[in-house]
Design a protein around this motif. Structure first.
Motif, short mmCIF file in Angstrom:
data_model
loop_
_atom_site.label_atom_id
_atom_site.label_comp_id
_atom_site.label_asym_id
_atom_site.label_seq_id
_atom_site.Cartn_x
_atom_site.Cartn_y
_atom_site.Cartn_z
N GLU A 120 -6.68 15.18 7.40
CA GLU A 120 -6.75 16.29 6.62
C GLU A 120 -8.04 17.51 7.23
O GLU A 120 -8.16 18.58 6.79
CB GLU A 120 -7.35 16.06 6.03
CG GLU A 120 -6.72 15.35 4.92
CD GLU A 120 -6.80 13.37 5.37
OE1 GLU A 120 -5.60 12.93 4.84
OE2 GLU A 120 -7.22 14.03 5.87
N ARG A 121 -8.22 17.13 8.59
CA ARG A 121 -9.56 18.17 9.10
C ARG A 121 -10.71 18.78 9.01
O ARG A 121 -11.09 19.13 9.08
CB ARG A 121 -8.21 19.34 9.55
CG ARG A 121 -7.12 19.52 10.52
CD ARG A 121 -6.18 20.66 10.76
NE ARG A 121 -5.43 20.05 11.23
CZ ARG A 121 -4.64 21.72 11.71
NH1 ARG A 121 -5.25 22.34 12.09
NH2 ARG A 121 -3.26 21.20 12.77
N ASP A 122 -10.54 17.85 8.08
CA ASP A 122 -12.54 17.53 7.04
C ASP A 122 -13.25 17.02 7.42
O ASP A 122 -14.62 16.92 7.56
CB ASP A 122 -12.29 17.46 5.34
CG ASP A 122 -11.03 16.35 4.96
OD1 ASP A 122 -10.71 14.69 6.11
OD2 ASP A 122 -11.30 16.23 3.84
N VAL A 123 -12.94 16.03 8.63
CA VAL A 123 -14.52 14.97 9.27
C VAL A 123 -13.86 15.66 11.19
O VAL A 123 -13.06 15.19 10.89
CB VAL A 123 -14.24 14.45 9.24
CG1 VAL A 123 -15.32 13.22 10.29
CG2 VAL A 123 -14.60 13.46 7.34
N HIS A 124 -15.03 16.13 11.63
CA HIS A 124 -14.77 16.00 13.12
C HIS A 124 -15.84 14.97 13.91
O HIS A 124 -17.01 15.30 13.00
CB HIS A 124 -15.16 17.38 13.87
CG HIS A 124 -14.26 18.54 13.45
ND1 HIS A 124 -14.57 19.94 13.68
CD2 HIS A 124 -13.05 18.49 12.66
CE1 HIS A 124 -13.16 20.38 12.77
NE2 HIS A 124 -12.87 19.78 12.68
N VAL A 125 -15.57 14.18 14.42
CA VAL A 125 -16.07 13.22 15.56
C VAL A 125 -16.36 13.46 16.79
O VAL A 125 -15.54 13.94 17.08
CB VAL A 125 -15.55 11.66 15.65
CG1 VAL A 125 -16.87 10.99 15.69
CG2 VAL A 125 -15.30 10.74 13.94
N HIS A 126 -17.97 13.96 17.52
CA HIS A 126 -17.96 14.40 18.55
C HIS A 126 -18.58 13.62 18.95
O HIS A 126 -19.31 12.66 18.67
CB HIS A 126 -18.73 15.68 18.23
CG HIS A 126 -18.38 16.49 17.52
ND1 HIS A 126 -17.85 17.59 18.38
CD2 HIS A 126 -18.97 17.36 16.11
CE1 HIS A 126 -17.34 18.61 16.90
NE2 HIS A 126 -18.14 18.82 16.46
N ILE A 127 -18.28 12.99 20.85
CA ILE A 127 -18.70 10.97 21.21
C ILE A 127 -18.84 11.91 22.28
O ILE A 127 -18.57 12.93 22.92
CB ILE A 127 -16.95 10.68 21.61
CG1 ILE A 127 -16.37 10.54 20.03
CG2 ILE A 127 -17.38 9.42 21.85
CD1 ILE A 127 -14.90 10.09 20.11
#
Length: 200
Positions: A120-127
């Motif tokens: 849905e492109r409503d959560v970004h997880v930066h690793i």
């Protein structure tokens, strides 16, 4: 985008890291808008923190809510930013494969950084790795904006000005915020140094 910190290259890794930016799906044009802070963002973050921890298991060093949605009182794009730190960014089999199996999709692969998101492109997880300066910077900015009303207003005013403009993609919008973010982080570092010196 994130840059490699050469001081960290002595770390033991399973393999060499990537050397180029891979933007899966290419440049995207998205409608950019801000909404008032929503307490539901903290609930959404907690859901994804559990999802990430369950997927990666013992490979998690830390998970944090970052970005504007983590700052009460700050208007934001309704996209939850999550920071996941892992011991070895090159060991994608330990974290990336389980996260993709959990339903996230890969968006960015670049030196020292991966970014996945929901469909849905409503959560970004930066690793990131835990000693990446960017990981500390994200928390420094978040914690400062949570307590400094003047900088919170400055940041929001900057974002409102920028979001009213036409951008080819979200990365261009993010890059345009760099100057004010660096200004705010400089004040936050100075305040942190002064606080530490008072304790010693």
């Amino acid at each position: 985008m994130l840059l490699v910190d050469e001081t960290r290259e002595t770390r033991t890794r399973r393999r060499d890291d990537v050397t180029d930016l891979e933007l899966v799906g290419g440049v995207e044009r998205r409608d950019l808008f801000l909404v008032e802070h929503d307490p539901a963002w903290a609930v959404a973050y907690a859901t994804h923190e559990s999802r990430v921890r369950d997927a990666v298991g013992g490979g998690v060093v830390d998970v944090q809510h970052i970005g504007s949605t983590s700052v009460p009182g700050l208007a934001a794009k309704p996209i939850i930013d999550v920071q996941l730190t892992v011991p070895d960014i090159t060991a994608e089999e330990d974290y990336l494969e389980p996260l993709l199996a959990a339903g996230y999709v890969l968006r960015v692969r670049e030196p020292g950084h991966r970014m996945i998101r929901t469909t849905e492109r409503d959560v970004h997880v930066h690793i990131l790795e835990p000693d990446d300066p960017a990981a500390d910077d994200h928390l420094l900015l978040r914690d400062h904006l949570r307590v400094d009303e003047a900088d919170r207003r400055l940041y929001e005013a900057t974002k409102r000005d920028l979001v009213a403009r036409d951008w080819a993609d979200m990365n261009a919008y993010a890059d345009a915020k760099t100057a004010v973010i660096e200004e705010i982080k400089a004040r936050a570092r100075d305040q942190r140094r002064r606080a530490r010196s008072r304790r010693t």
